[in-house]
Write a protein that holds these residues in place. Structure first.
Motif, short mmCIF file in Angstrom:
data_model
loop_
_atom_site.label_atom_id
_atom_site.label_comp_id
_atom_site.label_asym_id
_atom_site.label_seq_id
_atom_site.Cartn_x
_atom_site.Cartn_y
_atom_site.Cartn_z
N GLY A 186 35.07 45.74 41.84
CA GLY A 186 35.82 46.36 42.93
C GLY A 186 35.34 45.98 44.31
O GLY A 186 35.95 46.37 45.30
N HIS A 187 34.27 45.23 44.42
CA HIS A 187 33.77 44.80 45.73
C HIS A 187 34.66 43.68 46.26
O HIS A 187 34.82 42.65 45.60
CB HIS A 187 32.32 44.31 45.64
N LYS A 188 35.22 43.89 47.43
CA LYS A 188 36.19 42.94 47.98
C LYS A 188 35.63 41.53 48.11
O LYS A 188 36.29 40.57 47.74
CB LYS A 188 36.67 43.42 49.35
N ASP A 189 34.42 41.42 48.62
CA ASP A 189 33.88 40.08 48.85
C ASP A 189 33.59 39.36 47.54
O ASP A 189 33.81 38.16 47.42
CB ASP A 189 32.63 40.13 49.74
N LYS A 190 33.14 40.08 46.54
CA LYS A 190 32.86 39.45 45.24
C LYS A 190 34.16 39.04 44.56
O LYS A 190 34.25 37.95 43.98
CB LYS A 190 32.08 40.40 44.33
#
Length: 65
Positions: free
Chosen positions: A34-38
């Motif tokens: 759920g981490h946008k950058d990942k």
């Protein structure tokens, strides 16, 4: 929904992400969690997209939730 909320509900919406980005594996989605950058990085990796393009797709996806 902000990214913190998406991260909290990731297990529920992970299936939707898999539908949108079929080339991403379950492991890719688990790493992104759920981490946008990942998630954006995984999309760049699998689809060969620019950072800006992947970021736009992730932002559009997050805006649904």
């Amino acid at each position: 929904m902000n990214s913190d909320t998406v991260e909290g509900k990731w297990k529920q919406i992970k299936g939707e992400a898999k539908v949108q980005w079929g080339k991403l594996t379950d492991d890719d989605l688990d790493v992104a969690a759920g981490h946008k950058d990942k998630l954006s990085g995984k999309i760049q990796e699998r689809y060969g997209k620019s950072k800006e393009e992947a970021d736009r797709e992730v932002d559009a996806f997050y805006s649904k939730y």
